[in-house]
Design a protein around this motif. Sequence first.
Motif, PDB file in Angstrom:
ATOM      1  N   VAL A 197       0.853  -1.183   0.000  1.00 52.55           N
ATOM      2  CA  VAL A 197       0.000   0.000   0.000  1.00 52.55           C
ATOM      3  C   VAL A 197       0.889   1.232   0.000  1.00 52.55           C
ATOM      4  O   VAL A 197       1.809   1.348   0.818  1.00 52.55           O
ATOM      5  N   MET A 198       0.621   2.161  -0.919  1.00 52.01           N
ATOM      6  CA  MET A 198       1.468   3.333  -1.072  1.00 52.01           C
ATOM      7  C   MET A 198       0.674   4.630  -0.960  1.00 52.01           C
ATOM      8  O   MET A 198      -0.459   4.731  -1.418  1.00 52.01           O
ATOM      9  N   GLY A 199       1.293   5.615  -0.345  1.00 54.11           N
ATOM     10  CA  GLY A 199       0.712   6.955  -0.224  1.00 54.11           C
ATOM     11  C   GLY A 199       1.791   7.876   0.295  1.00 54.11           C
ATOM     12  O   GLY A 199       2.861   7.427   0.718  1.00 54.11           O
ATOM     13  N   SER A 200       1.522   9.163   0.291  1.00 55.07           N
ATOM     14  CA  SER A 200       2.506  10.112   0.816  1.00 55.07           C
ATOM     15  C   SER A 200       1.785  11.296   1.450  1.00 55.07           C
ATOM     16  O   SER A 200       0.591  11.492   1.237  1.00 55.07           O
ATOM     17  N   GLY A 201       2.533  12.077   2.225  1.00 53.32           N
ATOM     18  CA  GLY A 201       1.971  13.290   2.804  1.00 53.32           C
ATOM     19  C   GLY A 201       0.671  13.035   3.530  1.00 53.32           C
ATOM     20  O   GLY A 201       0.598  12.198   4.442  1.00 53.32           O
ATOM     21  N   PRO A 202      -0.399  13.703   3.140  1.00 53.00           N
ATOM     22  CA  PRO A 202      -1.658  13.625   3.881  1.00 53.00           C
ATOM     23  C   PRO A 202      -2.382  12.286   3.758  1.00 53.00           C
ATOM     24  O   PRO A 202      -3.343  12.039   4.488  1.00 53.00           O
ATOM     25  N   THR A 203      -1.956  11.400   2.851  1.00 49.82           N
ATOM     26  CA  THR A 203      -2.600  10.084   2.735  1.00 49.82           C
ATOM     27  C   THR A 203      -1.810   8.979   3.422  1.00 49.82           C
ATOM     28  O   THR A 203      -2.288   7.837   3.497  1.00 49.82           O
ATOM     29  N   TYR A 204      -0.625   9.287   3.923  1.00 47.65           N
ATOM     30  CA  TYR A 204       0.215   8.207   4.434  1.00 47.65           C
ATOM     31  C   TYR A 204      -0.427   7.512   5.638  1.00 47.65           C
ATOM     32  O   TYR A 204      -0.323   6.287   5.784  1.00 47.65           O
ATOM     33  N   SER A 244       1.359  -6.847  -6.371  1.00 50.45           N
ATOM     34  CA  SER A 244       0.113  -6.178  -5.996  1.00 50.45           C
ATOM     35  C   SER A 244       0.436  -4.880  -5.258  1.00 50.45           C
ATOM     36  O   SER A 244       1.070  -4.900  -4.203  1.00 50.45           O
ATOM     37  N   VAL A 245       0.017  -3.761  -5.833  1.00 51.55           N
ATOM     38  CA  VAL A 245       0.261  -2.441  -5.255  1.00 51.55           C
ATOM     39  C   VAL A 245      -1.043  -1.658  -5.244  1.00 51.55           C
ATOM     40  O   VAL A 245      -1.726  -1.563  -6.269  1.00 51.55           O
ATOM     41  N   PHE A 246      -1.381  -1.089  -4.104  1.00 51.98           N
ATOM     42  CA  PHE A 246      -2.552  -0.228  -3.963  1.00 51.98           C
ATOM     43  C   PHE A 246      -2.029   1.184  -3.719  1.00 51.98           C
ATOM     44  O   PHE A 246      -1.511   1.484  -2.652  1.00 51.98           O
ATOM     45  N   GLN A 247      -2.158   2.051  -4.709  1.00 53.90           N
ATOM     46  CA  GLN A 247      -1.598   3.406  -4.655  1.00 53.90           C
ATOM     47  C   GLN A 247      -2.694   4.437  -4.380  1.00 53.90           C
ATOM     48  O   GLN A 247      -3.670   4.539  -5.120  1.00 53.90           O
ATOM     49  N   LEU A 248      -2.517   5.199  -3.296  1.00 60.34           N
ATOM     50  CA  LEU A 248      -3.401   6.326  -3.013  1.00 60.34           C
ATOM     51  C   LEU A 248      -2.823   7.576  -3.672  1.00 60.34           C
ATOM     52  O   LEU A 248      -1.625   7.848  -3.548  1.00 60.34           O
ATOM     53  N   ILE A 249      -3.670   8.334  -4.336  1.00 64.13           N
ATOM     54  CA  ILE A 249      -3.237   9.571  -4.999  1.00 64.13           C
ATOM     55  C   ILE A 249      -3.903  10.736  -4.275  1.00 64.13           C
ATOM     56  O   ILE A 249      -5.122  10.900  -4.313  1.00 64.13           O
ATOM     57  N   SER A 250      -3.105  11.528  -3.619  1.00 67.14           N
ATOM     58  CA  SER A 250      -3.638  12.592  -2.766  1.00 67.14           C
ATOM     59  C   SER A 250      -4.029  13.826  -3.552  1.00 67.14           C
ATOM     60  O   SER A 250      -3.623  14.030  -4.695  1.00 67.14           O
ATOM     61  N   VAL A 251      -4.811  14.668  -2.892  1.00 67.10           N
ATOM     62  CA  VAL A 251      -5.121  16.008  -3.378  1.00 67.10           C
ATOM     63  C   VAL A 251      -4.295  16.980  -2.544  1.00 67.10           C
ATOM     64  O   VAL A 251      -4.272  16.879  -1.315  1.00 67.10           O
ATOM     65  N   LEU A 254       1.362  17.257  -2.139  1.00 66.31           N
ATOM     66  CA  LEU A 254       2.115  16.014  -2.311  1.00 66.31           C
ATOM     67  C   LEU A 254       1.619  15.183  -3.484  1.00 66.31           C
ATOM     68  O   LEU A 254       2.171  14.106  -3.755  1.00 66.31           O
ATOM     69  N   ARG A 255       0.622  15.668  -4.196  1.00 66.08           N
ATOM     70  CA  ARG A 255       0.092  14.916  -5.325  1.00 66.08           C
ATOM     71  C   ARG A 255       1.190  14.602  -6.355  1.00 66.08           C
ATOM     72  O   ARG A 255       1.190  13.512  -6.947  1.00 66.08           O
ATOM     73  N   ALA A 256       2.111  15.518  -6.545  1.00 62.22           N
ATOM     74  CA  ALA A 256       3.182  15.306  -7.523  1.00 62.22           C
ATOM     75  C   ALA A 256       4.009  14.069  -7.183  1.00 62.22           C
ATOM     76  O   ALA A 256       4.459  13.344  -8.078  1.00 62.22           O
ATOM     77  N   ALA A 257       4.216  13.805  -5.890  1.00 63.60           N
ATOM     78  CA  ALA A 257       4.974  12.618  -5.477  1.00 63.60           C
ATOM     79  C   ALA A 257       4.215  11.344  -5.816  1.00 63.60           C
ATOM     80  O   ALA A 257       4.806  10.352  -6.281  1.00 63.60           O
ATOM     81  N   ASP A 258       2.913  11.358  -5.574  1.00 64.36           N
ATOM     82  CA  ASP A 258       2.096  10.185  -5.893  1.00 64.36           C
ATOM     83  C   ASP A 258       2.039   9.964  -7.403  1.00 64.36           C
ATOM     84  O   ASP A 258       2.106   8.825  -7.878  1.00 64.36           O
ATOM     85  N   GLU A 259       1.920  11.047  -8.158  1.00 65.21           N
ATOM     86  CA  GLU A 259       1.856  10.928  -9.612  1.00 65.21           C
ATOM     87  C   GLU A 259       3.164  10.408 -10.189  1.00 65.21           C
ATOM     88  O   GLU A 259       3.167   9.670 -11.195  1.00 65.21           O
ATOM     89  N   ARG A 260       4.276  10.775  -9.578  1.00 71.32           N
ATOM     90  CA  ARG A 260       5.569  10.238 -10.023  1.00 71.32           C
ATOM     91  C   ARG A 260       5.591   8.718  -9.849  1.00 71.32           C
ATOM     92  O   ARG A 260       6.028   7.975 -10.739  1.00 71.32           O
ATOM     93  N   ALA A 261       5.100   8.251  -8.690  1.00 79.24           N
ATOM     94  CA  ALA A 261       5.034   6.810  -8.442  1.00 79.24           C
ATOM     95  C   ALA A 261       4.094   6.133  -9.429  1.00 79.24           C
ATOM     96  O   ALA A 261       4.389   5.042  -9.935  1.00 79.24           O
ATOM     97  N   TYR A 274      -3.265  -0.977  -8.493  1.00 78.26           N
ATOM     98  CA  TYR A 274      -4.570  -0.322  -8.386  1.00 78.26           C
ATOM     99  C   TYR A 274      -4.365   1.113  -7.921  1.00 78.26           C
ATOM    100  O   TYR A 274      -3.593   1.376  -6.993  1.00 78.26           O
ATOM    101  N   LEU A 275      -5.076   2.048  -8.549  1.00 76.59           N
ATOM    102  CA  LEU A 275      -4.957   3.471  -8.234  1.00 76.59           C
ATOM    103  C   LEU A 275      -6.279   3.989  -7.694  1.00 76.59           C
ATOM    104  O   LEU A 275      -7.334   3.780  -8.307  1.00 76.59           O
ATOM    105  N   LEU A 276      -6.229   4.657  -6.533  1.00 77.09           N
ATOM    106  CA  LEU A 276      -7.413   5.304  -5.966  1.00 77.09           C
ATOM    107  C   LEU A 276      -7.103   6.790  -5.811  1.00 77.09           C
ATOM    108  O   LEU A 276      -6.260   7.189  -5.007  1.00 77.09           O
ATOM    109  N   ASP A 277      -7.770   7.606  -6.601  1.00 76.35           N
ATOM    110  CA  ASP A 277      -7.484   9.033  -6.697  1.00 76.35           C
ATOM    111  C   ASP A 277      -8.431   9.842  -5.810  1.00 76.35           C
ATOM    112  O   ASP A 277      -9.653   9.670  -5.863  1.00 76.35           O
TER     113      ASP A 277
END
Length: 330
Positions: A197-204, A244-251, A254-261, A274-277
């Motif tokens: 499970v991946m996320g950054s900043g406010p979604t971590y 298997s990777v579940f990626q959270l994409i924040s608003v 820090l969105r740029a970091a998630d989009e890079r991933a 899997y991407l959840l935006d």
Amino acid sequence: MNIQEQVADITKQAAQKLRQNGKLENVVWVAAGGSFGGFYPAQYFMDHESVKVTSESFTSNEFALNIPKYVGNNTLAIFCSMRGTKETCVAAKKAKAAGATVIALYVLESDLTKISDFNIKYESIAEDTSRTEHVNSSIGLMLAMNIVNETEGYPNYKEAMHGFEIVDAIYRRAVKVTKPLAQKWAQQNADRNPIYVMGSGPTYGAAYIFSICNIEEMLQIASPTINSCEFFHGPFEVLDKNTSVFQLISVGRLRAADERAVRFLKQYGGDKVYLLDGKEIGLNDLDDSISEYFNHILFAPILNNVYMRALSKVTSKDYNTRRYMWKVAY
């Protein structure tokens, strides 16, 4: 009195109590497991908005075994435990003995509510009837916003409190949108172990809770949490077409970091990615000045109540069962 008014009132009372011996200089957020992760949005907010008050978060046993020296008469110590977890109660006793003013977030009364100076009852994220603004992560974030507003003023305070008025309706709409998506994800990942499970900043914080509480504790499937920013400093070496990777994409910032991933995952990963935006679950319905701080508030219940339950159903694992928790001495 609604929950926003209740939290504002308790914050003012706590600040007044602290002024009897000095002033509010620092805040500690202390809890264990999902409750610890639930304080992440509060700490994230303090990290980025507070100038006059320092803030740190601790898991309960670390705090109890090695309480920071600065904790004292100028400290507001905020604890969270649904039922009064033992190490959280021990930590609260140590904070109180050091002179801190203690606020407890709770569902059931326990030793924690007896120790604390102020208590705020919250509603479980796992109950479908719970209102989003009444769960522990929302109340923690409200406390953080009120602490900053009380000590130095928070320019977006009005917009933030309005956000709590409308966030439950946004969450209900997101549940309807994500249920069919979660079913498909669960079917594609039923045989995968681990699930990253991946996320950054406010979604971590939401990513962390999804890993340790939902997938590992409830479903007994290995689930490392990876910060999107740290993905490129080692973890990306495990990625292949079957990972298997579940990626959270924040608003937010820090969105740029998630989009890079996301770009890397799309290039080198497979159909188990899997991407959840955040934009797709309604975060854009909130004012741009405060939407970043609500990432966790929407992601966490959707992951718990939609995605975890979908995986539970597909794998035929009852998410209420445990191997060790509440069963053996630990």
